[in-house]
Design a protein around this motif. Structure first.
Motif, PDB file in Angstrom:
ATOM      1  N   ILE A   1      -7.720   3.147   8.352  1.00 37.29           N
ATOM      2  CA  ILE A   1      -6.582   3.933   8.813  1.00 37.29           C
ATOM      3  C   ILE A   1      -5.698   3.016   9.649  1.00 37.29           C
ATOM      4  N   ILE A   2      -4.433   2.923   9.274  1.00 36.83           N
ATOM      5  CA  ILE A   2      -3.510   2.013   9.950  1.00 36.83           C
ATOM      6  C   ILE A   2      -2.257   2.773  10.390  1.00 36.83           C
ATOM      7  N   THR A   3      -1.493   2.135  11.251  1.00 37.91           N
ATOM      8  CA  THR A   3      -0.168   2.662  11.586  1.00 37.91           C
ATOM      9  C   THR A   3       0.868   1.902  10.759  1.00 37.91           C
ATOM     10  N   LEU A   4       1.940   2.606  10.385  1.00 39.93           N
ATOM     11  CA  LEU A   4       2.921   1.977   9.494  1.00 39.93           C
ATOM     12  C   LEU A   4       4.294   1.821  10.129  1.00 39.93           C
ATOM     13  N   GLY A   5       4.367   1.950  11.454  1.00 34.86           N
ATOM     14  CA  GLY A   5       5.650   1.837  12.133  1.00 34.86           C
ATOM     15  C   GLY A   5       6.210   3.211  12.434  1.00 34.86           C
ATOM     16  N   PRO A   6       7.367   3.230  13.069  1.00 34.34           N
ATOM     17  CA  PRO A   6       8.244   2.104  13.400  1.00 34.34           C
ATOM     18  C   PRO A   6       7.654   1.237  14.510  1.00 34.34           C
ATOM     19  N   GLY A   7       8.190   0.016  14.597  1.00 33.56           N
ATOM     20  CA  GLY A   7       7.716  -0.886  15.617  1.00 33.56           C
ATOM     21  C   GLY A   7       8.106  -2.310  15.324  1.00 33.56           C
ATOM     22  N   SER A   8       7.303  -3.219  15.825  1.00 33.16           N
ATOM     23  CA  SER A   8       7.550  -4.641  15.641  1.00 33.16           C
ATOM     24  C   SER A   8       7.503  -4.999  14.160  1.00 33.16           C
ATOM     25  N   TYR A   9       8.514  -5.703  13.693  1.00 34.79           N
ATOM     26  CA  TYR A   9       8.580  -6.080  12.279  1.00 34.79           C
ATOM     27  C   TYR A   9       7.349  -6.883  11.868  1.00 34.79           C
ATOM     28  N   THR A  10       6.964  -7.854  12.699  1.00 34.51           N
ATOM     29  CA  THR A  10       5.785  -8.659  12.395  1.00 34.51           C
ATOM     30  C   THR A  10       4.508  -7.878  12.639  1.00 34.51           C
ATOM     31  N   GLY A  11       4.455  -7.155  13.767  1.00 36.30           N
ATOM     32  CA  GLY A  11       3.247  -6.435  14.134  1.00 36.30           C
ATOM     33  C   GLY A  11       2.800  -5.419  13.106  1.00 36.30           C
ATOM     34  N   VAL A  12       3.729  -4.622  12.598  1.00 37.69           N
ATOM     35  CA  VAL A  12       3.392  -3.597  11.607  1.00 37.69           C
ATOM     36  C   VAL A  12       2.701  -4.219  10.399  1.00 37.69           C
ATOM     37  N   ARG A  13       3.148  -5.398  10.017  1.00 38.89           N
ATOM     38  CA  ARG A  13       2.660  -6.040   8.805  1.00 38.89           C
ATOM     39  C   ARG A  13       1.243  -6.590   8.934  1.00 38.89           C
ATOM     40  N   VAL A  14       0.764  -6.803  10.159  1.00 39.24           N
ATOM     41  CA  VAL A  14      -0.561  -7.399  10.350  1.00 39.24           C
ATOM     42  C   VAL A  14      -1.652  -6.484   9.785  1.00 39.24           C
ATOM     43  N   ALA A  15      -1.749  -5.256  10.308  1.00 34.41           N
ATOM     44  CA  ALA A  15      -2.776  -4.327   9.836  1.00 34.41           C
ATOM     45  C   ALA A  15      -2.533  -3.940   8.382  1.00 34.41           C
ATOM     46  N   MET A  16      -1.266  -3.798   7.996  1.00 32.06           N
ATOM     47  CA  MET A  16      -0.966  -3.388   6.625  1.00 32.06           C
ATOM     48  C   MET A  16      -1.401  -4.451   5.616  1.00 32.06           C
ATOM     49  N   THR A  17      -1.219  -5.706   5.967  1.00 35.20           N
ATOM     50  CA  THR A  17      -1.643  -6.788   5.076  1.00 35.20           C
ATOM     51  C   THR A  17      -3.156  -6.798   4.914  1.00 35.20           C
ATOM     52  N   ILE A  18      -3.876  -6.573   6.015  1.00 34.94           N
ATOM     53  CA  ILE A  18      -5.340  -6.503   5.943  1.00 34.94           C
ATOM     54  C   ILE A  18      -5.757  -5.344   5.048  1.00 34.94           C
ATOM     55  N   ALA A  19      -5.118  -4.180   5.219  1.00 36.98           N
ATOM     56  CA  ALA A  19      -5.453  -3.009   4.416  1.00 36.98           C
ATOM     57  C   ALA A  19      -5.179  -3.253   2.933  1.00 36.98           C
ATOM     58  N   LYS A  20      -4.046  -3.851   2.637  1.00 36.29           N
ATOM     59  CA  LYS A  20      -3.696  -4.112   1.238  1.00 36.29           C
ATOM     60  C   LYS A  20      -4.663  -5.109   0.602  1.00 36.29           C
ATOM     61  N   THR A  21      -5.034  -6.114   1.363  1.00 40.24           N
ATOM     62  CA  THR A  21      -5.982  -7.101   0.846  1.00 40.24           C
ATOM     63  C   THR A  21      -7.334  -6.458   0.557  1.00 40.24           C
ATOM     64  N   LEU A  22      -7.794  -5.630   1.486  1.00 40.50           N
ATOM     65  CA  LEU A  22      -9.064  -4.942   1.295  1.00 40.50           C
ATOM     66  C   LEU A  22      -9.040  -4.042   0.065  1.00 40.50           C
ATOM     67  N   SER A  23      -7.922  -3.379  -0.149  1.00 41.27           N
ATOM     68  CA  SER A  23      -7.834  -2.443  -1.280  1.00 41.27           C
ATOM     69  C   SER A  23      -7.925  -3.151  -2.624  1.00 41.27           C
ATOM     70  N   VAL A  24      -7.608  -4.442  -2.628  1.00 41.32           N
ATOM     71  CA  VAL A  24      -7.684  -5.227  -3.871  1.00 41.32           C
ATOM     72  C   VAL A  24      -9.132  -5.594  -4.202  1.00 41.32           C
ATOM     73  N   ILE A  25      -9.935  -5.835  -3.172  1.00 38.96           N
ATOM     74  CA  ILE A  25     -11.292  -6.331  -3.405  1.00 38.96           C
ATOM     75  C   ILE A  25     -12.382  -5.272  -3.237  1.00 38.96           C
ATOM     76  N   SER A  26     -11.978  -4.055  -2.861  1.00 39.56           N
ATOM     77  CA  SER A  26     -12.982  -2.995  -2.675  1.00 39.56           C
ATOM     78  C   SER A  26     -12.370  -1.632  -2.987  1.00 39.56           C
ATOM     79  N   PRO A  27     -13.213  -0.613  -3.174  1.00 39.29           N
ATOM     80  CA  PRO A  27     -12.699   0.741  -3.460  1.00 39.29           C
ATOM     81  C   PRO A  27     -12.323   1.510  -2.197  1.00 39.29           C
ATOM     82  N   ILE A  28     -11.991   0.816  -1.134  1.00 40.97           N
ATOM     83  CA  ILE A  28     -11.673   1.440   0.153  1.00 40.97           C
ATOM     84  C   ILE A  28     -10.500   2.412   0.045  1.00 40.97           C
ATOM     85  N   ARG A  29     -10.576   3.493   0.819  1.00 40.64           N
ATOM     86  CA  ARG A  29      -9.452   4.433   0.922  1.00 40.64           C
ATOM     87  C   ARG A  29      -8.585   3.995   2.096  1.00 40.64           C
TER      88      ARG A  29
END
Length: 201
Positions: free
Chosen positions: A61-89
């Motif tokens: 579960i992540i936050t998607l903004g609004p907020g820091s342009y760079t900051g928002v992308r940190v957790a989202m990038t981790i989530a997207k990467t995980l979704s590629v290699i696992s069946p994570i929701r």
């Protein structure tokens, strides 16, 4: 169910690990300037401490903004990467809503350039559209919400800081939403038009 919660969108670096409804541990520290450097080491340390692997996580579960342009992308990038290699929701929560939780309050986030992101909430429900306003207009805006407390990055609108448990707020809010159906299409929420055009995830 193993759940990982992350908020890197604003002033805090927040990471929490849940086992079903039980929070095993959470980190919530001021760190907006170095979140991109600290997020991965902090996450690795937390997982290692509780003898977990990223691939053990069932839901993130992540936050998607609004907020820091760079900051928002940190957790989202981790989530997207995980979704590629696992069946994570993956579930995504507004950063303004994360500060509010289920309280009756006005949530504010520093938008820089003498502006703030603002939304009013009650019982986890937004009472308006998330919006961008000048800090100089905030006092007038609050005349319609005099019995609401102000949470979030309150210092930018000259309100006292209010402690919030971001992990618990995000977890509780996530129970009422569905997983993101297409993680590839998930993008940060930017209210600023100029920044919205820069999205390149």
């Amino acid at each position: 169910m193993k759940r990982l919660i992350m908020d890197t969108s604003n002033q805090y670096l927040m990471i929490a690990l849940y086992d079903n409804d039980h929070c095993l541990e959470k980190i919530q520290e001021i760190g907006s300037k170095r979140q991109s450097e600290n997020a991965i080491p902090a996450l690795s340390s937390l997982l290692q401490k509780h003898h977990q692997e990223l691939l053990d996580i069932d839901e993130m579960i992540i936050t998607l903004g609004p907020g820091s342009y760079t900051g928002v992308r940190v957790a989202m990038t981790i989530a997207k990467t995980l979704s590629v290699i696992s069946p994570i929701r993956i579930k995504a929560i507004s950063s303004l809503a994360a500060y509010a939780g289920f309280d009756k309050c006005v949530s504010v986030i520093d938008a820089r350039s003498k502006k703030v992101f603002v939304c009013a909430y009650e019982n986890g429900v937004p009472l308006m559209n998330e919006q961008l306003m000048l800090i100089s207009d905030f006092a007038t805006f609050m005349k319609d919400y005099q019995d609401f407390k102000v949470v979030g990055e309150t210092q930018v609108v000259d309100y006292p800081m209010v402690d919030v448990d971001l992990a618990d707020h995000i977890y509780q809010l996530s129970l009422n939403i569905d997983p993101v159906p297409n993680v590839d299409a998930l993008v940060p929420c930017y209210i600023k038009d100029v920044e919205a055009k820069k999205i390149c995830l």
